[in-house]
Design a protein around this motif. Structure first.
Motif, short mmCIF file in Angstrom:
data_model
loop_
_atom_site.label_atom_id
_atom_site.label_comp_id
_atom_site.label_asym_id
_atom_site.label_seq_id
_atom_site.Cartn_x
_atom_site.Cartn_y
_atom_site.Cartn_z
N ARG A 1 46.50 38.83 29.75
CA ARG A 1 45.48 37.80 29.55
C ARG A 1 45.39 36.90 30.77
O ARG A 1 44.30 36.53 31.21
N ALA A 2 46.56 36.53 31.32
CA ALA A 2 46.56 35.69 32.53
C ALA A 2 45.82 36.39 33.66
O ALA A 2 44.97 35.78 34.33
N TRP A 3 46.14 37.65 33.89
CA TRP A 3 45.48 38.39 34.97
C TRP A 3 43.98 38.50 34.73
O TRP A 3 43.19 38.35 35.66
N ASP A 4 43.58 38.74 33.48
CA ASP A 4 42.16 38.83 33.16
C ASP A 4 41.43 37.53 33.48
O ASP A 4 40.25 37.54 33.84
N LEU A 5 42.13 36.40 33.34
CA LEU A 5 41.53 35.09 33.57
C LEU A 5 41.61 34.64 35.03
O LEU A 5 41.15 33.56 35.37
N GLY A 6 42.20 35.48 35.88
CA GLY A 6 42.28 35.14 37.30
C GLY A 6 43.57 34.48 37.73
O GLY A 6 43.71 34.06 38.88
N LEU B 1 46.13 29.17 28.56
CA LEU B 1 45.76 30.04 29.68
C LEU B 1 44.30 29.86 30.05
O LEU B 1 43.95 29.76 31.23
N ARG B 2 43.44 29.80 29.05
CA ARG B 2 42.01 29.63 29.35
C ARG B 2 41.75 28.28 30.00
O ARG B 2 40.97 28.17 30.95
N ALA C 1 42.91 28.44 33.51
CA ALA C 1 42.01 29.25 34.33
C ALA C 1 40.82 28.43 34.81
O ALA C 1 40.25 28.71 35.86
#
Length: 197
Positions: A30-35, A188-189, A192
């Motif tokens: 999820r972290a990687w998906d959010l940059g 996380l969001r 981000a």
């Protein structure tokens, strides 16, 4: 691998401490998906070392660096090396562990809290330093350090979350590292959002 490269794309690092393996991989994804490019998994026991290995494997599939945290002993360094960690992190400055990590080819991010710590670490050739515990040191610590050592990039760690991360970055921290706050699924969001131009 260097910290300049590890932290080049985003000023946020996610610390996945004490979470089950599947949950750790899920949060890393999820972290990687959010940059959020950089993830750390503390290795305080053998179970955590297995979690690190799983997250490293997931990161390798996506070309993402994963570091080993709380590397305070030779045994923990061995776990980090075995798991394929890209770097090591420690809560304090242990010169023996730092030298052993560098000798193993892993950049080391030691914890510092005083000007003496900073000078000692820099004398060892450690470029990036972890200011810990950041919430106790406060944003003013980073402003004060910019005077004598403006060239030192600090990672603010300890008590950081989405509500105060921007204040630490504004005070001079190059990166904020968020750990226990990640138990909140909205963190996380929110973190981000700091990456937005």
């Amino acid at each position: 691998m260097s910290f300049d490269r590890v932290f080049a794309k985003a000023p946020v690092m996610a610390i996945l401490r004490g979470m089950p393996l599947a949950r750790s991989v899920e949060l890393a994804d999820r972290a990687w998906d959010l940059g959020i490019e950089c993830v750390e998994v503390p290795v305080q026991d053998e179970e955590a070392a297995a979690v690190l290995a799983a997250v490293v494997a997931a990161g390798a599939e996506r070309g993402k660096p994963v570091g080993a945290g709380t590397v305070t002993t030779a045994e923990r360094l061995a776990w980090a090396v075995s798991a394929g960690a890209a770097f090591t992190v420690a809560p304090g400055l242990d010169t023996e562990v730092a030298r052993a990590s560098l000798a193993a080819g892993l950049p080391h991010l030691p914890g510092v809290a005083t000007a003496t710590d900073v000078q000692t670490a820099r004398a060892m050739g450690l470029d990036w330093l972890k200011a810990f515990p950041a919430s106790v040191l406060g944003p003013d610590w980073f402003r004060a350090m910019r005077g004598p050592v403006p060239e030192v990039p600090f990672v603010a760690t300890g008590g950081i979350d989405a509500s105060n991360a921007a204040a630490y970055l504004a005070a001079g921290a190059k990166v904020v590292a968020v750990g226990s706050a990640l138990e909140d699924p909205g963190q996380l969001r929110a973190l981000a959002a700091l990456l937005a131009p």
